[in-house]
Design an enzyme around this catalytic site. Structure first.
Site, PDB file in Angstrom:
ATOM      1  N   GLU A   1      96.975  40.876  77.519  1.00  0.00           N
ATOM      2  CA  GLU A   1      95.914  41.846  77.220  1.00  0.00           C
ATOM      3  C   GLU A   1      95.846  42.132  75.721  1.00  0.00           C
ATOM      4  O   GLU A   1      94.751  42.265  75.165  1.00  0.00           O
ATOM      5  CB  GLU A   1      96.140  43.163  77.984  1.00  0.00           C
ATOM      6  CG  GLU A   1      96.148  43.025  79.504  1.00  0.00           C
ATOM      7  CD  GLU A   1      94.791  42.699  80.116  1.00  0.00           C
ATOM      8  OE1 GLU A   1      93.781  42.676  79.390  1.00  0.00           O
ATOM      9  OE2 GLU A   1      94.756  42.441  81.336  1.00  0.00           O
TER      10      GLU A   1
ATOM     11  N   ASP B   1      92.383  32.607  86.414  1.00  0.00           N
ATOM     12  CA  ASP B   1      91.033  32.421  85.861  1.00  0.00           C
ATOM     13  C   ASP B   1      90.933  31.942  84.401  1.00  0.00           C
ATOM     14  O   ASP B   1      90.435  30.848  84.117  1.00  0.00           O
ATOM     15  CB  ASP B   1      90.216  33.713  86.046  1.00  0.00           C
ATOM     16  CG  ASP B   1      90.980  34.997  85.659  1.00  0.00           C
ATOM     17  OD1 ASP B   1      92.093  34.879  85.129  1.00  0.00           O
ATOM     18  OD2 ASP B   1      90.451  36.101  85.877  1.00  0.00           O
TER      19      ASP B   1
ATOM     20  N   GLU C   1      86.252  43.927  94.514  1.00  0.00           N
ATOM     21  CA  GLU C   1      87.344  43.121  93.975  1.00  0.00           C
ATOM     22  C   GLU C   1      87.632  41.917  94.870  1.00  0.00           C
ATOM     23  O   GLU C   1      87.797  40.802  94.375  1.00  0.00           O
ATOM     24  CB  GLU C   1      88.607  43.972  93.797  1.00  0.00           C
ATOM     25  CG  GLU C   1      88.526  44.950  92.629  1.00  0.00           C
ATOM     26  CD  GLU C   1      88.552  44.275  91.265  1.00  0.00           C
ATOM     27  OE1 GLU C   1      87.580  43.591  90.898  1.00  0.00           O
ATOM     28  OE2 GLU C   1      89.538  44.445  90.533  1.00  0.00           O
TER      29      GLU C   1
ATOM     30  N   GLU D   1      82.016  39.613  84.892  1.00  0.00           N
ATOM     31  CA  GLU D   1      81.960  38.158  85.124  1.00  0.00           C
ATOM     32  C   GLU D   1      80.630  37.629  85.679  1.00  0.00           C
ATOM     33  O   GLU D   1      80.151  36.579  85.237  1.00  0.00           O
ATOM     34  CB  GLU D   1      83.112  37.713  86.039  1.00  0.00           C
ATOM     35  CG  GLU D   1      84.477  37.666  85.350  1.00  0.00           C
ATOM     36  CD  GLU D   1      85.125  39.041  85.159  1.00  0.00           C
ATOM     37  OE1 GLU D   1      84.593  40.040  85.708  1.00  0.00           O
ATOM     38  OE2 GLU D   1      86.152  39.124  84.459  1.00  0.00           O
TER      39      GLU D   1
HETATM   40  C1  DMJ Z   1      88.804  41.215  81.019  1.00  0.00           C
HETATM   41  O1  DMJ Z   1      89.871  41.833  80.394  1.00  0.00           O
HETATM   42  C2  DMJ Z   1      88.803  39.738  80.785  1.00  0.00           C
HETATM   43  O2  DMJ Z   1      87.547  39.220  81.063  1.00  0.00           O
HETATM   44  C3  DMJ Z   1      89.857  39.019  81.597  1.00  0.00           C
HETATM   45  O3  DMJ Z   1      89.767  37.641  81.445  1.00  0.00           O
HETATM   46  C4  DMJ Z   1      89.690  39.362  83.054  1.00  0.00           C
HETATM   47  N1  DMJ Z   1      89.654  40.779  83.280  1.00  0.00           N
HETATM   48  C5  DMJ Z   1      88.775  41.587  82.476  1.00  0.00           C
HETATM   49  C6  DMJ Z   1      87.357  41.700  82.976  1.00  0.00           C
HETATM   50  O4  DMJ Z   1      87.190  41.669  84.306  1.00  0.00           O
END
Ligand code: DMJ
EC number: 3.2.1.-
Length: 525
Positions: free
Chosen positions: A76, A217, A310, A331
């Site tokens: 993060e 992902d 989710e 997304e």
């Molecule tokens: C964001 O912090 C980024 O896009 C990450 O890759 C996935 N989670 C969140 C958004 O959903």
């Protein structure tokens, strides 16, 4: 929408990481570095607010300190803090900031990004090169830290770390990111899949569900975007091999399920909100037909609930227990942006309208926008994640502004000549931008300009060194990075042709536009 959320954060939550939109106060979540302000900085420029960008950039320089005794997520911190600062650094000229000599290869925001990234480096000091998931910014990795990291936590560094290395000239960052990627690649199963969590010391897969959503992902996203940004065949061929296995074992009726990584048997027939980035990513590779069909599946879920839960059970056509929330994720909107640009189909604008209306109706509070705890009854959570300002609103805005400079190819973004400081003239912003997984745009041209500058300087140093050693006629060996690129002489020899890059876009090559003193230069010399 942006200013309602942003002003509420500034008025009620700064300098905490996030706004709590129900109690109208702030909290630290991912660290203690005013995360929402760092994450939102480049969105200000996307919306055209140069003065506020300048004001915030200088506040951050004065107030943010990474020398703190805080346990932070390596993943993060990289995507939100390092990515956010790099992006702001690269957009500083467009924002009208005063630039120091040497920009874009140096500058205060770049130094902040580098400072933050250096705090993450101890996490990569492992026998395999795969990083721990958490690091203490002051003390490094705790001796009691778990060696189990999710796949995305191992493979989501190459965009930010290669950018840092190429801008600053220090190869350390790119090298550690590549080493982690190569180790991870070697751990794939015999049928070509990776699981969800791995022991980074023993390389044993601890969670063996293979899919494209949570925990994995952005690993796939960074293989594709890393290949595009760095023109890197190794990364692309890794992704292509994964993609074959994913299509083979996990795709059913243009949904993607979760399967056991060694056997390929279905373990969870669910769709996760995080997976909705996939059609956009596929469109970058030109796989439009299946991207469009998958998007339609996901959009039908959005229409069913007015948001993406989710988890969504595909056989039951309904939400999954305890996973009914929608934390205002970007997304599906991100994919709509890419697919609208690729197809011009107004279905994607309609998704944008639906998303905008839904968020306004369900999530807006007097003090910002709140994560939706349950899409069935619209209960809210007291949280506004920083990605709402960094990604969700940015992608919505860009969806409705198809000529925005960040898309590349527009009148503003294409072909503008800008000063490259000591690096000489650079064509910045002309080749489009690559968004990191937190929607922070990175300019591949800047990487190239600073990398070239660094190579030129190195060549000059080598020549001077050779000349200063009398009797030594031998040519110094070319500089080789771990990524395999090596320095080239500037001009092509007569009759010599450049090998076309593996990944290219149908734009007019620089060689058709530029000739200096009768010497034609190609776009990568
Ligand atoms: C964001 O912090 C980024 O896009 C990450 O890759 C996935 N989670 C969140 C958004 O959903």
């Amino acid at each position: 929408m942006f200013y309602h959320a942003y002003n509420s954060y500034l008025d009620n939550a700064f300098p905490y990481d996030e706004l709590r939109p129900l109690t109208c106060d702030g909290q630290d979540t991912w660290g203690s570095f005013s995360l929402t302000l760092i994450d939102a900085l480049d969105t200000l420029l996307v919306l055209g607010n140069r003065t506020e960008f300048q004001r915030v950039a200088s506040i951050l320089q004065d107030t943010v300190d990474f020398d703190i005794d805080v346990n932070a997520s390596v993943f993060e911190t990289n995507i939100r803090v390092v990515g956010g600062l790099l992006s702001a650094h690269l957009l500083a000229q467009r924002a009208g900031m005063e630039l120091e000599p040497g920009w874009p290869c140096s500058g205060p925001l770049l130094r902040m990004a580098e400072d933050a990234a250096r705090k993450l480096l101890p996490a990569f000091e492992t026998p395999t090169g795969m990083p721990y998931g958490t690091v203490n910014l002051l003390r490094g990795v705790s001796p009691t830290e778990t060696p189990v990291t999710c796949t995305a936590g191992v493979g989501t560094f190459i965009l930010e770390f290669a950018t840092l290395s190429r801008l600053t000239g220090d190869p350390t960052f790119e090298n550690v990111a590549r080493r982690a990627l190569r180790t991870l690649w070697k751990t794939r199963s015999d049928i070509g899949l990776v699981g969800n969590h791995i022991d980074i010391v023993s390389t044993k897969w601890v969670a063996q569900d293979a899919g494209i959503g949570a925990g994995v992902d952005s690993y796939f996203e960074y293989l594709v975007k890393g290949a595009v940004m760095l023109q890197d065949e190794e990364l692309l061929s890794m992704f292509q091999a994964y993609d074959r296995a994913i299509q083979n074992y996990t795709r059913f009726d243009d949904w993607y399920l979760w399967v056991q990584m060694h056997k390929g048997t279905v373990s969870m027939p669910i769709f996760q909100s995080l997976e909705a980035f996939w059609p956009g990513l596929q469109s970058l590779l030109g796989n439009l037909d299946s991207a469009v069909r998958t998007f339609q599946n996901y959009y039908s879920v959005w229409r069913q609930f007015g948001g993406l839960p989710e988890f969504y059970s595909i056989p039951q056509g309904y939400t999954v227990d305890k996973r009914e929330g929608y934390p205002l994720r970007p997304e599906l909107i991100e994919s709509a942006m890419y697919l609208f640009r690729a197809t011009g189909d107004h279905t994607y604008l309609q998704l944008g309208v639906d998303a905008l209306e839904s968020i306004e109706k369900i999530a807006k509070t007097p003090c910002g926008y709140a994560s939706v705890k349950d899409l069935r009854d619209h209960q809210l959570d007291n949280r506004m994640e920083s990605f709402f300002l960094a990604e969700t609103i940015k992608y919505l805005y860009l969806l409705f502004d198809p000529t925005h400079f960040l898309h590349g190819g527009g009148t503003e973004g294409d072909g503008s000549w800008e000063e490259g400081g000591e690096a000489g003239e650079c064509v910045l912003g002309a080749g489009g931008f690559i968004f990191n997984t937190e929607a922070h745009p990175l300019d591949p041209a800047a990487l190239y300009c600073c990398g070239q500058h660094d190579q030129d300087r190195q060549e000059l140093q080598d020549i001077l060194l050779t000349l200063s050693q009398p009797g030594s006629q031998s040519k110094p060996p070319p500089k080789q990075t771990e990524g395999g690129s090596q320095s080239e002489s500037i001009a092509l020899k007569p009759g010599e042709k450049k090998t076309p890059p593996l990944l290219s876009c149908p734009v007019q090559p620089f060689s058709a536009r530029l000739s200096i003193l009768g010497q034609v230069f190609t776009d990568d010399t």
